[in-house]
Enzyme design. Structure first.
Site: not given
Ligand SMILES: NC(=O)c1ccc[n+]([C@@H]2O[C@H](COP(=O)([O-])OP(=O)(O)OC[C@H]3O[C@@H](n4cnc5c(N)ncnc54)[C@H](O)[C@@H]3O)[C@@H](O)[C@H]2O)c1
Length: 299
Positions: A122, A143, A155, A193
């Site tokens: 993000s 993104h 994005e 963001n």
């Molecule tokens: N939540 C949102 O609305 C949103 C929107 C757009 C982008 N993002 C981005 O997407 C990414 C993920 O966010 P999320 O909300 O899905 O997080 P989340 O916490 O729901 O999921 C993250 C996952 O990554 C896994 N993980 C951690 N370390 C790891 C590794 N070394 N190898 C493999 N898996 C690993 C965790 O076990 C977990 O299942 C982030 O970069 C976030 O900024 C989030």
């Protein structure tokens, strides 16, 4: 450069990873979904199945598409194994710089040389992530928005060294997923963001300083700004830990105090109140209850 016919690896099976795997699989790609937690991988397949059922009940997809989508996804807890035959890796692991740099080092070492390495970050610098690989020209931001199967925007973020044909491939691929790509450059928070997070932070400050309650903030934002949901509900939906990480990246990246996270947000994350995923944030969430209930702390 195309990614037709190859494997797509999605690293991280949380909120975003399961949505990204769902969308690629639904559009006929063979997906390798990778997570360090097998529990998270099982949860992800469950969520994808439930989300497919919802699409089926709305006649967005057929039963046949549901079955092929699920059969297109294979899960892995070993990253090298999961990426070794891929043409595209989309990393969607926890928003933490060191963690992502490590993942990119591993993916770079294990994925085929012509594989594009994309990140769903993000806010973290694409250029910084690309710099730990031996193929910075093939690293790009892809993104997706939450919830991925519903939201149209992708994005796309060009790092300092991203090659034009890599950008063109990701644009074409986003269109193939029935999404609308929008290409921007690599500065902290990109566009989505950089604009959204200060608004969410300001809403949290307004609550913290007692200017208004949760109800008043949501009413004003929905009626005046015609937003479909208020900023505090959106923060719960994104994850308060994710919001805090993004604000920290903006604050450090620009060195401008206007991006400093509100102390209330910092406290809520420290207390484990992360929004929907932990069951409580500005609102309280109980399984089976679809009503929006303000958390006791703020009601
Ligand atoms: N939540 C949102 O609305 C949103 C929107 C757009 C982008 N993002 C981005 O997407 C990414 C993920 O966010 P999320 O909300 O899905 O997080 P989340 O916490 O729901 O999921 C993250 C996952 O990554 C896994 N993980 C951690 N370390 C790891 C590794 N070394 N190898 C493999 N898996 C690993 C965790 O076990 C977990 O299942 C982030 O970069 C976030 O900024 C989030």
């Amino acid at each position: 450069m195309t990614v037709n016919g190859g494997f797509i690896s999605v690293i991280g099976a949380g909120t975003m990873g399961n949505g990204i795997a769902h969308v690629f699989a639904q559009h006929g790609f063979s997906v390798h979904l990778i997570d360090v937690s097998t529990e998270q991988l099982n949860k992800a397949i469950n969520s994808i199945s439930k989300n497919l059922d919802r699409q089926l009940s709305k006649a967005v997809i057929t039963e046949e598409i549901k079955i092929t989508t699920l059969s297109n996804i294979k899960t892995f807890s070993d990253l090298a194994e999961g990426v070794k035959q891929s043409q595209l890796v989309v990393e969607a692991a926890t928003e933490n710089t060191e963690l992502k740099l490590n993942i990119f080092r591993q993916a770079d070492a294990a994925a085929p040389l012509n594989c594009i390495l994309a990140t769903n970050t993000s806010s973290i610098s694409i250029t910084k992530i690309a710099a730990v690989t031996k193929r910075p020209e093939s690293v790009i931001g892809m993104h997706f928005m939450n919830p991925v199967p519903v939201m149209k925007l992708v994005e796309i973020i060009n790092g300092y060294s991203t090659k034009k044909d890599v950008t063109d491939t990701i644009i074409a691929l986003s269109k193939q997923l029935d999404k609308i790509p929008c290409v921007v450059n690599d500065l902290p928070g990109f566009i989505a963001n950089r604009i959204l997070m200060p608004m969410i932070n300001e809403a949290i400050y307004s609550l913290y300083e007692g200017v208004a309650g949760v109800e008043e903030i949501v009413t004003i934002m929905k009626l005046r700004m015609v937003h479909p949901m208020g900023p505090l509900q959106l923060a719960d939906f994104i994850g308060l830990d994710v919001c805090l990480s993004i604000l920290n990246v903006l604050h450090q990246g620009f060195g401008n105090p206007k991006y400093a996270a509100c102390p209330l947000l910092i406290n809520m994350v420290a207390a484990g109140k992360l929004g929907i995923k932990s069951g409580e944030g500005f609102y309280a969430y109980t399984a089976g209850n679809k009503d929006l209930v303000i958390s006791k702390r703020f009601s």
